[in-house]
Scaffold this motif. Structure first.
Motif, PDB file in Angstrom:
ATOM      1  N   VAL A 165       8.050   9.059  -6.423  1.00 47.42           N
ATOM      2  CA  VAL A 165       6.592   8.921  -6.283  1.00 47.42           C
ATOM      3  C   VAL A 165       6.173   7.475  -6.528  1.00 47.42           C
ATOM      4  CG1 VAL A 165       4.383   9.545  -7.354  1.00 47.42           C
ATOM      5  CG2 VAL A 165       6.066  11.325  -6.838  1.00 47.42           C
ATOM      6  N   GLU A 166       6.773   6.860  -7.555  1.00 45.84           N
ATOM      7  CA  GLU A 166       6.432   5.458  -7.849  1.00 45.84           C
ATOM      8  C   GLU A 166       6.818   4.541  -6.685  1.00 45.84           C
ATOM      9  OE1 GLU A 166       6.787   5.476 -12.725  1.00 45.84           O
ATOM     10  OE2 GLU A 166       8.248   4.365 -11.523  1.00 45.84           O
ATOM     11  N   ALA A 167       8.001   4.770  -6.132  1.00 47.51           N
ATOM     12  CA  ALA A 167       8.459   3.928  -5.016  1.00 47.51           C
ATOM     13  C   ALA A 167       7.535   4.100  -3.807  1.00 47.51           C
ATOM     14  CB  ALA A 167       9.894   4.311  -4.643  1.00 47.51           C
ATOM     15  N   ALA A 168       7.186   5.356  -3.515  1.00 48.94           N
ATOM     16  CA  ALA A 168       6.318   5.607  -2.361  1.00 48.94           C
ATOM     17  C   ALA A 168       4.923   5.036  -2.595  1.00 48.94           C
ATOM     18  CB  ALA A 168       6.237   7.113  -2.105  1.00 48.94           C
ATOM     19  N   THR A 169       4.430   5.173  -3.840  1.00 49.11           N
ATOM     20  CA  THR A 169       3.094   4.661  -4.162  1.00 49.11           C
ATOM     21  C   THR A 169       3.048   3.135  -3.986  1.00 49.11           C
ATOM     22  OG1 THR A 169       2.837   6.449  -5.752  1.00 49.11           O
ATOM     23  CG2 THR A 169       1.285   4.628  -5.939  1.00 49.11           C
ATOM     24  N   ALA A 170       4.105   2.457  -4.456  1.00 44.27           N
ATOM     25  CA  ALA A 170       4.166   0.999  -4.329  1.00 44.27           C
ATOM     26  C   ALA A 170       4.141   0.584  -2.854  1.00 44.27           C
ATOM     27  CB  ALA A 170       5.423   0.477  -5.013  1.00 44.27           C
ATOM     28  N   ARG A 171       4.909   1.286  -2.033  1.00 42.02           N
ATOM     29  CA  ARG A 171       4.950   0.959  -0.604  1.00 42.02           C
ATOM     30  C   ARG A 171       3.584   1.201   0.056  1.00 42.02           C
ATOM     31  NH1 ARG A 171      10.308   0.537   1.451  1.00 42.02           N
ATOM     32  NH2 ARG A 171      11.473  -0.335  -0.281  1.00 42.02           N
ATOM     33  N   LEU A 172       2.957   2.299  -0.318  1.00 42.59           N
ATOM     34  CA  LEU A 172       1.657   2.630   0.290  1.00 42.59           C
ATOM     35  C   LEU A 172       0.582   1.632  -0.134  1.00 42.59           C
ATOM     36  CD1 LEU A 172       1.695   6.521  -0.018  1.00 42.59           C
ATOM     37  CD2 LEU A 172       1.570   5.218   2.105  1.00 42.59           C
ATOM     38  N   THR A 173       0.661   1.210  -1.418  1.00 43.11           N
ATOM     39  CA  THR A 173      -0.302   0.227  -1.913  1.00 43.11           C
ATOM     40  C   THR A 173      -0.151  -1.088  -1.150  1.00 43.11           C
ATOM     41  OG1 THR A 173      -0.152   1.258  -4.073  1.00 43.11           O
ATOM     42  CG2 THR A 173      -1.158  -0.924  -3.994  1.00 43.11           C
ATOM     43  N   ALA A 174       1.108  -1.517  -0.969  1.00 38.66           N
ATOM     44  CA  ALA A 174       1.373  -2.762  -0.232  1.00 38.66           C
ATOM     45  C   ALA A 174       0.873  -2.654   1.203  1.00 38.66           C
ATOM     46  CB  ALA A 174       2.871  -3.055  -0.262  1.00 38.66           C
ATOM     47  N   ARG A 175       1.054  -1.474   1.779  1.00 39.12           N
ATOM     48  CA  ARG A 175       0.628  -1.248   3.165  1.00 39.12           C
ATOM     49  C   ARG A 175      -0.892  -1.342   3.282  1.00 39.12           C
ATOM     50  NH1 ARG A 175      -0.446   3.309   6.549  1.00 39.12           N
ATOM     51  NH2 ARG A 175       0.532   3.099   8.592  1.00 39.12           N
ATOM     52  N   THR A 176      -1.576  -0.764   2.273  1.00 34.68           N
ATOM     53  CA  THR A 176      -3.040  -0.790   2.277  1.00 34.68           C
ATOM     54  C   THR A 176      -3.551  -2.217   2.162  1.00 34.68           C
ATOM     55  OG1 THR A 176      -2.994   1.361   1.193  1.00 34.68           O
ATOM     56  CG2 THR A 176      -5.099   0.201   1.191  1.00 34.68           C
ATOM     57  N   ARG A 177      -2.861  -3.026   1.294  1.00 34.61           N
ATOM     58  CA  ARG A 177      -3.289  -4.426   1.119  1.00 34.61           C
ATOM     59  C   ARG A 177      -3.124  -5.221   2.407  1.00 34.61           C
ATOM     60  NH1 ARG A 177      -0.345  -5.144  -4.490  1.00 34.61           N
ATOM     61  NH2 ARG A 177      -1.909  -4.230  -5.864  1.00 34.61           N
ATOM     62  N   ARG A 178      -2.019  -4.927   3.134  1.00 28.93           N
ATOM     63  CA  ARG A 178      -1.764  -5.650   4.394  1.00 28.93           C
ATOM     64  C   ARG A 178      -2.743  -5.238   5.479  1.00 28.93           C
ATOM     65  NH1 ARG A 178       3.694  -4.270   3.856  1.00 28.93           N
ATOM     66  NH2 ARG A 178       3.441  -2.804   5.557  1.00 28.93           N
ATOM     67  N   GLY A 179      -3.267  -4.017   5.339  1.00 25.45           N
ATOM     68  CA  GLY A 179      -4.067  -3.446   6.414  1.00 25.45           C
ATOM     69  C   GLY A 179      -3.173  -2.691   7.361  1.00 25.45           C
ATOM     70  N   THR A 180      -3.771  -1.849   8.188  1.00 28.18           N
ATOM     71  CA  THR A 180      -2.978  -1.056   9.132  1.00 28.18           C
ATOM     72  C   THR A 180      -2.364  -1.975  10.165  1.00 28.18           C
ATOM     73  OG1 THR A 180      -4.541   0.708   8.820  1.00 28.18           O
ATOM     74  CG2 THR A 180      -3.052   0.910  10.700  1.00 28.18           C
ATOM     75  N   PRO A 181      -1.022  -1.927  10.357  1.00 30.44           N
ATOM     76  CA  PRO A 181      -0.391  -2.834  11.330  1.00 30.44           C
ATOM     77  C   PRO A 181      -0.865  -2.553  12.757  1.00 30.44           C
ATOM     78  CG  PRO A 181       1.162  -1.172  10.540  1.00 30.44           C
ATOM     79  CD  PRO A 181      -0.065  -1.022   9.725  1.00 30.44           C
ATOM     80  N   ARG A 182      -1.057  -3.667  13.493  1.00 32.13           N
ATOM     81  CA  ARG A 182      -1.502  -3.538  14.890  1.00 32.13           C
ATOM     82  C   ARG A 182      -0.334  -3.198  15.778  1.00 32.13           C
ATOM     83  NH1 ARG A 182      -4.759  -8.467  16.954  1.00 32.13           N
ATOM     84  NH2 ARG A 182      -4.833  -7.073  18.720  1.00 32.13           N
TER      85      ARG A 182
END
Lengths: 118, 336
Positions: A95-112
């Protein structure tokens, strides 16, 4: 007992972690723990309990007769508690690993999409 | 003791093995009672099914055949794919105008026989498996099974043609196995029955499209070609999956193959009946009702014997393993 545990098995062990429970109590507690998503039926519950008893993960705590009906209470053994703790830790790390990845993804914004939309 | 409690205890007594129900019977019945509403007088259908499945699981466990359950789930997926693919094929042939020529009967509406309604329910089961796996899929398979059986007396009552028994029988066998389809499976696995239908449609169309040949009838040559081909394909896939799983130390495939032997045998009834006819009557392989019934009986007895022999072997192996491990797994009686 094979790991990772199947969800009903994990929830049964988790339900027994707080206190010994009888069959009906286990079914209601598993339903509560899973927010109503997992609803065990007695046939499934006792099949799972047999496997857990065989594996030494749960044990019979005591028996009572209520309204002339037998109630058997089950408890988590030390071995069962250790396995539950290991599984919980494994899932927590996931859960921690997935949460970290999702947080990073949110900061980057949705990839085009590559090349954009023509 | 209330009527409901007596009925639950009777159900448990019927379904569970003797030693187990002595140790757990009243406890299990008490749990069903605790979960039932106060005004209930009879066990619900879901409870009856649950007791039956729980009892079967316990009987298998008693002989050390715990792998049958996972094997049955694997077999159920393969059986559902086969059943829905066949339904797609038969539905295409039902809509073919050339089948009318073969039957020599007037076509009512869009299809030649009442079979179209049956096959459509199987296609719905394939769709249910994609959209709502689990309870809804099993309900759809159950409905398709009921219609597959009910079409026989219905056709007699309304005096319409129906698919022949050698087409309906394997479908029923496949349907019974398919009832064990898992509630949760990956997306690609849920799509397999629909993919099976999509793959079967051109096969049915190819048979139907060769119009003008009177032997290309729905009851005739295609069924004698398609059914054994489906049986052979199912056998090969089951063996292949079994070998791949066995290489990983997973014995599900072996049990799945044993479960599927019955349906595979029923799919092969027509060529077997043809062989019997040629042997008994001489001449060509012209199967009749007697040889078809004999072939179906041989297939059923052979598959049941194979499963029975496997369970006996498994029981002996499990017993030997228990004896060789001091303080091995405890029995269910010890838990009580």
């Amino acid at each position: 007992m094979e790991t990772p545990l199947r969800e009903p098995t994990f929830l049964i062990l988790a339900a027994l972690a707080a206190e010994p429970l009888h069959g009906y109590g286990l079914i209601t507690e598993v339903t509560r723990l899973s927010d109503g998503r997992v609803s065990l039926r007695p046939g499934t519950l006792y099949g799972a309990l047999d496997r857990l008893l065989d594996a030494g993960l749960v044990a019979v705590e005591r028996e009572e007769v209520v309204d002339s009906r037998l109630r058997r209470y089950y408890r988590l053994t030390n071995h069962g508690g250790d396995l539950l703790a290991d599984e919980t830790e494994r899932m927590r790390r996931n859960v921690e690993a997935a949460t970290a990845r999702l947080t990073a993804r949110t900061r980057r914004g949705t990839p085009r999409l590559s090349g954009g939309i023509a | 003791m209330s009527d409901l409690e007596r009925r639950y205890l009777r159900l448990v007594r019927i379904c569970y093995p003797a030693g187990y129900r002595d140790a757990r019977g009243t406890e299990i019945a008490g749990t069903y009672l605790a979960l039932s509403s106060p005004d209930r007088r009879w066990p619900s259908v879901a409870d009856v099914t649950d007791v039956a499945v729980g009892g079967l699981r316990q009987r298998l466990r008693a002989v050390g055949a715990t792998g049958v359950g996972p094997g049955l789930r694997l077999a159920a997926t393969l059986a559902l794919v086969t059943a829905t693919a066949l339904a797609g094929c038969w539905a295409t042939l039902e809509l073919s105008p050339w089948t009318t020529a073969w039957f020599g009967v007037a076509q009512h509406g869009t299809s030649v026989t009442l079979g179209l309604g049956v096959w459509v329910t199987w296609l719905l089961a394939a769709a249910a498996h994609v959209a709502a796996p689990g309870r809804w899929t099993r309900a759809a398979i159950g409905l398709a099974l009921v219609l597959t059986v009910a079409v026989v007396p219905l056709a007699a009552v309304v005096d319409r043609s129906r698919p022949p028994l050698f087409v309906l029988l394997p479908q029923v066998c496949l349907g019974f196995v398919a009832l064990g389809v898992p509630s949760r499976s990956p997306g690609w696995l849920r799509l397999l029955p629909v993919a099976g239908v999509a793959a079967a449609l051109p096969v049915g169309a190819a048979f139907a499209g060769n119009g003008g040949d009177v032997f290309l009838g729905y009851y005739g040559w295609p069924a004698r070609q398609i059914l054994p081909a489906a049986g052979t394909a199912l056998l090969l896939v089951a063996v292949l999956v079994g070998v791949v799983l066995a290489a990983r130390g997973d014995r599900r495939g072996g049990w799945a193959l044993l479960v599927l032997l019955g349906p595979i045998g029923m799919l092969s009834v027509h060529p077997l009946a043809g062989e019997l006819a040629a042997r008994f009557y001489g001449g060509g392989p012209n199967a009749d009702w007697t040889t078809l019934a004999t072939a179906a009986t041989i297939a059923a007895v052979a598959s049941a014997t194979a499963m029975w022999a496997a369970l006996i072997v498994q029981r002996r192996v499990a017993g030997a393993a228990r004896r060789s491990v001091p303080g091995g797994p405890r029995s269910h009686e010890a838990s009580g």
